[in-house]
Design a protein around this motif. Structure first.
Motif, PDB file in Angstrom:
ATOM      1  N   ASP A   1       0.812  -1.090  -0.067  1.00 18.15           N
ATOM      2  CA  ASP A   1       0.046   0.058   0.198  1.00 18.15           C
ATOM      3  C   ASP A   1       0.648   1.188   0.039  1.00 18.15           C
ATOM      4  O   ASP A   1       2.001   1.128  -0.158  1.00 18.15           O
ATOM      5  CB  ASP A   1      -1.020   0.054   1.258  1.00 18.15           C
TER       6      ASP A   1
ATOM      7  N   ILE B   1      -0.876  -5.633   1.331  1.00 17.70           N
ATOM      8  CA  ILE B   1      -2.370  -5.661   1.130  1.00 17.70           C
ATOM      9  C   ILE B   1      -2.787  -6.956   0.560  1.00 17.70           C
ATOM     10  O   ILE B   1      -1.932  -7.844  -0.166  1.00 17.70           O
ATOM     11  CB  ILE B   1      -2.523  -4.591  -0.053  1.00 17.70           C
TER      12      ILE B   1
ATOM     13  N   GLN C   1      -7.983  -5.944   2.098  1.00 15.46           N
ATOM     14  CA  GLN C   1      -8.049  -4.659   1.307  1.00 15.46           C
ATOM     15  C   GLN C   1      -8.756  -4.673  -0.126  1.00 15.46           C
ATOM     16  O   GLN C   1      -8.596  -4.058  -0.907  1.00 15.46           O
ATOM     17  CB  GLN C   1      -6.607  -4.082   0.983  1.00 15.46           C
ATOM     18  N   GLU C   2      -9.195  -6.082  -0.507  1.00 18.78           N
ATOM     19  CA  GLU C   2      -9.874  -6.345  -1.372  1.00 18.78           C
ATOM     20  C   GLU C   2      -9.380  -5.873  -2.881  1.00 18.78           C
ATOM     21  O   GLU C   2      -9.939  -5.107  -3.480  1.00 18.78           O
ATOM     22  CB  GLU C   2     -11.372  -5.481  -1.339  1.00 18.78           C
ATOM     23  N   VAL C   3      -8.177  -6.562  -2.968  1.00 19.85           N
ATOM     24  CA  VAL C   3      -7.498  -6.321  -4.071  1.00 19.85           C
ATOM     25  C   VAL C   3      -8.150  -6.973  -5.237  1.00 19.85           C
ATOM     26  O   VAL C   3      -8.358  -8.309  -5.388  1.00 19.85           O
ATOM     27  CB  VAL C   3      -5.887  -6.943  -3.877  1.00 19.85           C
TER      28      VAL C   3
ATOM     29  N   TYR D   1      -7.500  -1.471  -4.746  1.00 21.39           N
ATOM     30  CA  TYR D   1      -7.665  -1.699  -3.581  1.00 21.39           C
ATOM     31  C   TYR D   1      -8.327  -0.668  -2.736  1.00 21.39           C
ATOM     32  O   TYR D   1      -8.066   0.361  -2.889  1.00 21.39           O
ATOM     33  CB  TYR D   1      -6.378  -2.310  -2.824  1.00 21.39           C
TER      34      TYR D   1
ATOM     35  N   SER E   1      -8.331   1.275   1.403  1.00 22.16           N
ATOM     36  CA  SER E   1      -7.538   1.351   2.381  1.00 22.16           C
ATOM     37  C   SER E   1      -8.256   2.243   3.411  1.00 22.16           C
ATOM     38  O   SER E   1      -8.212   3.752   3.140  1.00 22.16           O
ATOM     39  CB  SER E   1      -6.262   1.528   2.373  1.00 22.16           C
TER      40      SER E   1
END
Length: 911
Positions: A557, A563, A567-569, A583, A585
């Motif tokens: 990040d 991440i 962090q829903e990459v 992503y 944050s």
């Protein structure tokens, strides 16, 4: 540095154990199955004689001579489980004599006087006379009248009637089944006992089992259904429970400090200030002062926190080489306070002046993104499709007819095959090149204009083979003598599937496992070159080369921390930015445009802090995805606090839709629901209930809020949401204008789900229906859309009760199919631990079921061993994590290559 790997792991474990579990899990209890031996059966006959060895149920007689058949299942402490979503009892026909029929009611044994607490099931399991419902009925020193009067809560008059009815749930509140004389051996009789299990879970009822009760006093059905003593396991009674939303547990524990800075350290101050930091195991507010005897209320100085877990502040220091000591306490959201103060100890050895270097957000403000189609506006792109080199792709260029039913005429430029094959409103695309192609489509008729279609061509598979198995025979994985090495290819001897191990977790510094964490988005990028692999700690991920398995980069990040899942990459799927990931944050939405140049290509897309000032983060809750073109995104804006159930949880301040290309934000807040069926929300600052997740439909048609099934609950909270837009998943318009377009119900429950396209290329929501035990396919818009028009594709019982399912996100280029993968502890079930494609047809029309391969994984109840499998953007490669049947003590990522034209082959006439 404060956030060390051990601290992060401890925090992740705590959150995993303390936060609500969102994924549904189904468990089956059947005597002798999967080492379960907690069931017991007994038969009560005239004169209260009990026989615990009978193998069948016997339905005859009335009054004091009535025969009762009791079944009991030992269960884990239900209050510690997630909320019961559904439960059913299944009995099986085993033969016997059928003379006079009856409805057979399955009545919960309530024992309202709690007289049965001396025994686990409320009634003593024994053989002989006068073994009854309660403790008093077992006292042979008393007369029969006294014993049975005390065990019966209704009246002494019942003593000459059905002697056991006083401790049973009312007939009108009990489910029943109706055997028929013509029923064959093996016929299943299923009843819904969800209400009984919820009553147990809410501590309103004991678990004393059920009594089978024939409603017709003249019934005569002898030995027709199997008891838990029946010799054949498959015909013993079966209890199937699906757990859903978490049940809150009272918090009486003080907040703990996992790690802090500084402690016994020599530090350097900046502008005569040092930073104090600490990490707590739960959301809390923290304060500090100079004395260890100060109470939390008396402490004068506070540490700031955005999420309640990570706390920091600046402390002024003026003297060098002097030992400082400060003391802190924390208070969690329910009022628990640290018993022992936390201690900061440090010595400042040097002071430096801050030169105020600009952060990366400012550095990269003018970054020029990499775009394979520069100058093309996203608003001019009708859709993004994925093709496979050398394979025909049928493309719908636009609507066939105008509003007045006059036809449109089309032309297409950008691909020779498509241009030459235009017929009506479609063409056939084909190319030998791996590339992103822009089709320019012009149309004329009632109106005229043009739009663009992006087609991304991915490389075909060199190992895509299959035997195209379509039967229901049990297929066992062939594990060999050892698990494959990284890069090794194995071929399943039955299905012909080609399996490649991509990772070696020992090469990963911050994780024991290499994971594909969920099934509902592609871990492969748009060109098919890279694969996204996650760590087990939920906050780390890396990109590897698909062909070699070699590390490309570890994703980080803006502050240099890793991440991952939390962090829903997500990859960019527009086809225009093959090295871009997104992503979240906190309240910020980021992109890294080029994963090979993270520091220089990281760009802050949007900070939502000012729009939702009470919120501390945006998230979809890790399982959701954007639209297929990565333009539309869905989140919940949340903060941590105490919910209406008295539990600490993330509270939803708003549901959010964001469109990147136009920088447009839409939101739904509680006040917006005034005058709707959710009017009770209007005066709240945050929503009463948090859904399982949110997401955007594949084509960006709407935003799905995955609300759970609502029922009459002990707290009398969920009951108010029955039959509202928060009862089951609903598709909302992107702008949340429910007056223009009412939300469309897509499923009964927030169960495991996925996406597909029907043969007309309509977006179709796939889900496990926990109310009907069917696999549903629901068209989300247009005619015949919504839950009431659902297509029931398959039955849970056909695959086997003791299993769970995950569903993939199918690409538009493979319409008419859904991707299914299962996990189970019972490998004897034909549908267990399998990958399948299922044709989108009604179950009654016998849809094709392609048995792709066993999952090559051992599931023993661990969440990470469910092995959810994800399919790539062109529908020809599958990715999942496996422990290779337990031969590995951890999990690795595997890839399965499918035949590129599998969808065409399956529809070819049988030879």
């Amino acid at each position: 540095m404060l956030i060390k790997p051990a601290a992060v792991l401890l925090l992740a474990l705590y959150l995993l154990l303390s936060l609500p579990v969102v994924a549904n899990e189904t468990f089956t209890y059947q005597q002798g199955l999967n080492d379960y031996f907690g069931a017991s059966s007994t038969r009560f006959s005239s004169s209260r004689n009990q026989d615990n060895a009978q193998e069948q149920h016997y339905f005859r007689y009335d009054g004091t001579a009535r025969m009762y058949n009791l079944e009991y299942f030992s269960l884990p402490d239900l209050i510690e489980q997630t909320e019961v979503e559904s439960a059913k009892l299944i009995f099986y026909r085993v033969g016997g004599g059928f003379y006079t029929g009856s409805n057979i009611y399955v009545r919960q044994i309530l024992d309202p006087d709690n007289l049965g607490l001396s025994y686990a099931n409320g009634w003593k399991l024994a053989s002989g006379f006068r073994a009854g419902a309660n403790v008093e009925s077992r006292d042979d020193g008393e007369s029969v009248d006294v014993k049975w009067r005390l065990s019966d809560p209704d009246s002494p008059d019942d003593l000459n009637g059905d002697y056991f009815q006083g401790v049973l749930r009312a007939l009108s509140e009990s489910p029943f089944f109706t055997p028929q004389k013509t029923d064959v051996i093996g016929s299943a009789y299923e009843v819904d006992v969800t209400a009984d299990l919820l009553c147990m879970q809410q501590r309103l009822c004991p678990n004393h089992g059920w009594a089978l009760f024939h409603a017709n006093p003249h019934a005569n059905m002898q030995n027709i259904t199997g008891s838990s003593n029946y010799p054949q396991i498959d015909y013993r009674p079966k209890l199937v429970i699906t757990y859903g939303t978490a049940v809150p547990i009272a918090d009486e524990l003080e907040p703990l400090v996992i790690e802090s800075f500084p402690y016994n350290q020599e530090v350097t101050s900046t502008d005569n200030k040092i930073e104090l930091r600490l990490l707590t195991n739960e959301a809390a507010s923290c304060k500090y002062d100079l004395s260890p005897s100060d109470s939390f209320a008396d402490m004068r100085f506070s540490l700031a926190s955005t999420d309640g877990l990570f706390h920091s502040t600046l402390w002024p220091v003026s003297t060098l080489n002097t030992r400082y000591q400060l003391f802190g306490r924390c208070r969690d959201l329910v009022g628990n306070i640290s018993l022992t103060p936390h201690v900061y100890t440090f010595t400042v050895s040097e002071n430096q002046v801050d030169e105020e270097e600009p952060d990366e957000e400012i550095i990269n403000e003018n970054y020029q993104v990499i775009d394979l189609l520069p100058g093309v506006n996203a608003s001019d792109v009708r859709q993004t499709l994925y093709a496979i080199t050398g394979q025909d792709l049928a493309i719908t260029l636009g609507p066939a007819l105008a509003g007045d039913n006059s036809p449109y005429s089309y032309q297409a430029e950008g691909n020779a095959a498509c241009k030459a094959s235009v017929s009506g409103n479609s063409c056939i695309f084909n190319t030998s090149e791996v590339a992103t192609v822009l089709l320019t489509v012009t149309y004329s008729g009632a109106s005229s204009g043009s739009h663009n279609i992006v087609v991304v061509s991915q490389e075909n598979n060199s190992r895509g083979t299959s035997a195209y198995i379509q039967n229901k025979a049990v297929i066992m994985a062939d594990y060999g003598l050892a698990a494959p090495d990284k890069g090794e290819v194995r071929v399943d001897p039955i299905t012909g599937a080609s399996i490649t191990r991509l990772t070696d977790a020992s090469e990963i510094a911050d994780s024991e496992d290499a994971l594909i964490v969920y099934s509902r988005y592609s871990p492969e990028n748009s060109t098919g070159d890279y694969v996204l692999v996650f760590g087990h700690n939920s906050i780390s991920s890396r990109v590897i080369n698909r062909k070699t398995g070699e590390l490309v980069t570890v994703l980080k990040d803006e502050s240099g921390g890793t991440i991952g899942e939390n962090q829903e990459v997500r990859w960019d799927n527009s086809g225009r930015h093959p090295r871009r990931i997104y992503y979240v944050s906190g309240m910020k939405f980021w992109m890294i445009d080029d994963i090979t140049k993270q520091a220089s290509s990281r760009v802050l897309i949007k900070d939502f802090s000012d729009l939702f000032p009470n919120s501390t983060k945006i998230y979809n809750d890790v399982e959701g995805d954007s639209s297929n073109d990565s333009d539309h995104w869905a989140w919940m804006a949340v903060h941590y606090g105490e919910n209406d159930f008295g539990s600490a949880s993330f509270l939803v301040d708003a549901f959010v839709h964001y469109q990147i290309s136009t920088d447009t934000v839409h939101s739904l807040k509680p006040a917006d629901l005034a005058g709707t069926n959710l009017d009770r929300e209007k005066n709240r600052a945050s929503f009463t209930l948090r859904p399982n997740m949110v997401e955007i439909s594949p084509l960006g048609t709407g935003l799905v809020i995955h609300s759970s099934h609502k029922h009459n609950d002990a707290e009398q909270i969920r009951v108010h949401y029955i039959d509202t837009w928060f009862d089951g998943p609903h598709l909302w318009p992107l702008d949340f204008d429910f007056n223009r377009q009412a939300p469309v119900k897509l499923s009964c429950c927030a169960s495991h789900s996925g996406w597909a396209f029907d043969n007309q290329q309509n977006e179709t929501f796939i889900s496990q229906n926990n109310r009907t035990d069917k696999l549903d396919a629901v068209k989300i818009s247009g005619e015949n859309s919504g839950y009431d028009q659902r297509l029931m594709v398959a039955s849970h019982g056909d695959f086997g009760w003791n299993m769970g399912f995950h569903y993939g996100k199918m690409p538009l280029s493979k319409p008419g199919w859904l991707f299914y993968n299962s996990y189970s502890q019972d490998n004897a079930l034909w549908g267990a631990n399998q990958f399948m494609m299922i044709q989108l047809k009604a179950e009654t029309e016998q849809p094709i079921i392609w048995r792709i391969s066993p999952a090559y994984n051992h599931y023993d109840g661990e969440y990470r061993d469910e092995a959810p499998a994800a399919i790539n953007l062109s529908g020809n490669r599958i990715y999942w994590s496996s422990n290779w049947g337990g031969m590995l003590d951890h999990r690795e990522v595997f890839m399965m290559e499918l035949p590129d034209n599998w969808d065409q082959v399956l529809l070819e006439p049988s030879q």
